[in-house]
Design a protein around this motif. Sequence first.
Motif: not given
Length: 297
Positions: A138, A142-143, A270-271, A273-274, A277
């Motif tokens: 994933n 998201y990156d 980043s965010n 979501s990332s 992960c």
Amino acid sequence: MQWRRHVTGLAFSLVFVVSYFTNKFVLSVLNFTYPTLFQGWQTFIGAILLIVSGKLGWVEINRITRSAALSWFPGSLLFVGNIYAGSRALSRLDIPFFFTLQNCSHAVSYMIFKVIRREKTQWLKFISLCFMLLSAINLPFYDPQVDHSSYLWAVCHLACVGAYRVFQVHHKSVSLSDLEQQCINYLFSVLLLAVAAHPTGDLTGALEFPSLQSHTFHCGCCASALLGFLLRLATVKLKSGLSFEHFGVWIFLSKVTAMLLSPFIFSVNSNASSLLCVVVSHVGEALLIYSERDSQV
């Protein structure tokens, strides 16, 4: 004594973090993206330092026979794939993302071991591997600055790391110690990377590299080679004095330390979501270490 193990572990963690940061600095900040030369330089210096250390009696390295070296040839090929693809991936991936993908090497090892040994599934281990695998799958979605080529190199890297781990376990030989195996890896890597430098275009590109005469570049390359050698020695020292489980704990702590410190040294995009992960992947790694407390892989 217990305190000596902690000192060895802390020394390993320090060298681990500084080594990865130095490599990242040369590859990303200085943008020296010529892995045949960069890794060739590192393995060349590593080979010299290891041989000299053996001659001086600082480490124990016996005479390596031709048959022993040939038997280790597949491992050396995997080692070259590991460091070459790892350099390609690390040059464009943030350190937390790099380690998240690298964790999937455990899944590669598990699948190979499953085929070879046909062992009964340990559900906690299986769940931990699923966490790491799903996180890596994933992460590219998201990156914020996804680079597909870097992810492809990361896949090659984790595949080589996982396969090399299996090869080490199934080709343990009384005639080759860990340092002797590493000496063969270094010498073979220097030969192969030197031959590959011109066809890949790295030699031509490096000669035109803008920072080639920079003192910062020279210091970074020298530091990366020395730290790479020290990291190998620290790894062997730590493995010899600890159980597989406790060695895994120090690896985990070193990686977490590097990830937490990396935003203070490098720009990390980043965010939420990332980062999720990254967290899930390393929760999976922690579960894997816990699941292996009574068994070795």
